[in-house]
Design a protein around this motif. Structure first.
Motif, short mmCIF file in Angstrom:
data_model
loop_
_atom_site.label_atom_id
_atom_site.label_comp_id
_atom_site.label_asym_id
_atom_site.label_seq_id
_atom_site.Cartn_x
_atom_site.Cartn_y
_atom_site.Cartn_z
N UNK A 159 73.73 116.95 -51.85
CA UNK A 159 73.40 115.60 -52.30
C UNK A 159 74.35 114.57 -51.70
N UNK A 160 74.90 114.89 -50.56
CA UNK A 160 75.81 113.94 -49.90
C UNK A 160 75.03 112.70 -49.46
N UNK A 161 75.63 111.54 -49.64
CA UNK A 161 74.99 110.29 -49.24
C UNK A 161 75.42 109.99 -47.81
N UNK A 162 74.53 110.25 -46.87
CA UNK A 162 74.87 110.12 -45.45
C UNK A 162 74.07 109.03 -44.74
N UNK A 163 72.77 109.01 -44.95
CA UNK A 163 71.90 108.12 -44.18
C UNK A 163 71.80 106.74 -44.82
N UNK A 164 71.28 105.79 -44.03
CA UNK A 164 71.07 104.43 -44.55
C UNK A 164 70.10 104.46 -45.71
N UNK A 165 69.06 105.28 -45.62
CA UNK A 165 68.09 105.39 -46.71
C UNK A 165 68.76 105.88 -47.99
N UNK A 166 69.61 106.89 -47.89
CA UNK A 166 70.26 107.44 -49.07
C UNK A 166 71.20 106.43 -49.72
N UNK A 167 71.88 105.64 -48.90
CA UNK A 167 72.75 104.60 -49.46
C UNK A 167 71.92 103.53 -50.17
N UNK A 168 70.78 103.15 -49.57
CA UNK A 168 69.92 102.15 -50.22
C UNK A 168 69.35 102.69 -51.52
N UNK A 169 68.97 103.98 -51.51
CA UNK A 169 68.35 104.58 -52.68
C UNK A 169 69.29 104.59 -53.89
N UNK A 170 70.59 104.64 -53.63
CA UNK A 170 71.56 104.67 -54.73
C UNK A 170 72.21 103.29 -54.93
N UNK A 171 72.90 102.81 -53.92
CA UNK A 171 73.62 101.54 -54.07
C UNK A 171 72.68 100.35 -54.19
N UNK A 172 71.46 100.48 -53.69
CA UNK A 172 70.51 99.37 -53.76
C UNK A 172 70.00 99.07 -55.15
N UNK A 173 70.18 100.01 -56.07
CA UNK A 173 69.69 99.81 -57.43
C UNK A 173 70.35 98.59 -58.08
N UNK A 174 71.64 98.43 -57.88
CA UNK A 174 72.35 97.29 -58.47
C UNK A 174 71.82 95.96 -57.95
N UNK A 175 71.47 95.90 -56.68
CA UNK A 175 70.91 94.67 -56.11
C UNK A 175 69.58 94.31 -56.75
N UNK A 176 68.72 95.31 -56.90
CA UNK A 176 67.41 95.08 -57.51
C UNK A 176 67.57 94.66 -58.97
#
Length: 255
Positions: A128-145
């Motif tokens: 479950x390592x966060x490596x790709x741009x998609x994976x970062x958006x999927x997790x860190x992007x939640x706060x923005x939304x």
């Protein structure tokens, strides 16, 4: 800065933000734990997207919190004291929206990384390592939304001024109207691609890596035509326009 401090104090001296924050975290992290506990390698593999399955449920609670932050003032007429102390109404409302949005963004980040973290603890052997741009958006992007959605909720609260009405509009639009629009013959799918929360969801679910995003895992993928970051900008633009309308209305009518 004084206005921001005042709004922060007003927000945290009521119970609803604390309860809503707790419920949002329990829901999102709880769903992350549920997805981890029920995952099976060959049938329902655990992925980054799957850990964020509950983010939409937390979003609903965060919008309720944001709406209550302003409608409660109208309900108990404390908004009149606010506008007497700050005759420039837009300034006071912008300060409130800023504080609420920051809180919502923090809750979103804690919820997202908490969901990811508990999944890693429960299934340490799964990558479950966060490596790709998609994976970062999927997790860190939640706060923005969450943060931008809170501004939308405050705007609706200013326009309607009633807690029940504002919450009903937000929930019905997010949970019923947008999904059901797709049922309209011929034009439903085209309209749905441009609806605000579907567009916002593009940041979280858009452009996934084929090897890590199963359509049956995680939040339902967005069909918005924009890319992830343009979609977020479009959602932010929607929030700004709606909030601008709310400021104009609030400035023209009696408190």
């Amino acid at each position: 800065m004084t206005l921001l401090a005042v709004e922060r104090i007003k927000l945290f001296t009521t119970r609803s933000p604390w309860w809503c924050t707790l419920i949002a975290l329990v829901l999102t992290i709880g769903f992350g734990a549920l997805m981890a506990g029920t995952s099976e390698e060959n049938i329902a593999p655990l992925t980054i997207a799957a850990t964020q399955f509950g983010y939409t449920f937390g979003l609903v609670v965060v919008m309720v919190m944001a709406a209550l932050a302003i409608t409660t003032e109208y309900r108990f007429s404390t908004i009149r004291a606010t506008f007497l102390a700050v005759p420039n109404r837009p300034t006071a409302l912008i300060a409130k929206a800023t504080v609420v949005a920051v809180l919502a963004a923090i809750v979103g980040e804690i919820a997202a990384f908490g969901s990811w973290g508990i999944a890693r603890l429960m299934k340490p052997n799964v990558d479950l390592a966060i490596n790709t741009a998609y994976e970062w958006r999927a997790v860190a992007g939640v706060g923005l939304v969450y943060g931008i959605s809170a501004v939308v909720a405050v705007a609706v609260g200013v326009l309607l001024r009633h807690s029940a009405g504002a919450i009903a509009v937000l929930l019905i639009w997010n949970q019923l109207v947008e999904p059901l629009v797709q049922l309209i013959p011929k034009v439903g799918d085209d309209i749905h691609k441009w609806l605000p929360f579907n567009v916002a969801n593009k940041l979280i679910t858009g452009n996934p890596d084929p090897s890590t995003r199963d359509v049956l895992q995680g939040p339902p993928p967005s069909d918005a035509v924009l890319g992830p970051w343009p979609a977020l900008a479009a959602f932010a633009g929607f929030a700004v326009v709606l909030f601008g309308i709310a400021l104009v209305v609030a400035n023209r009518r009696d408190a």
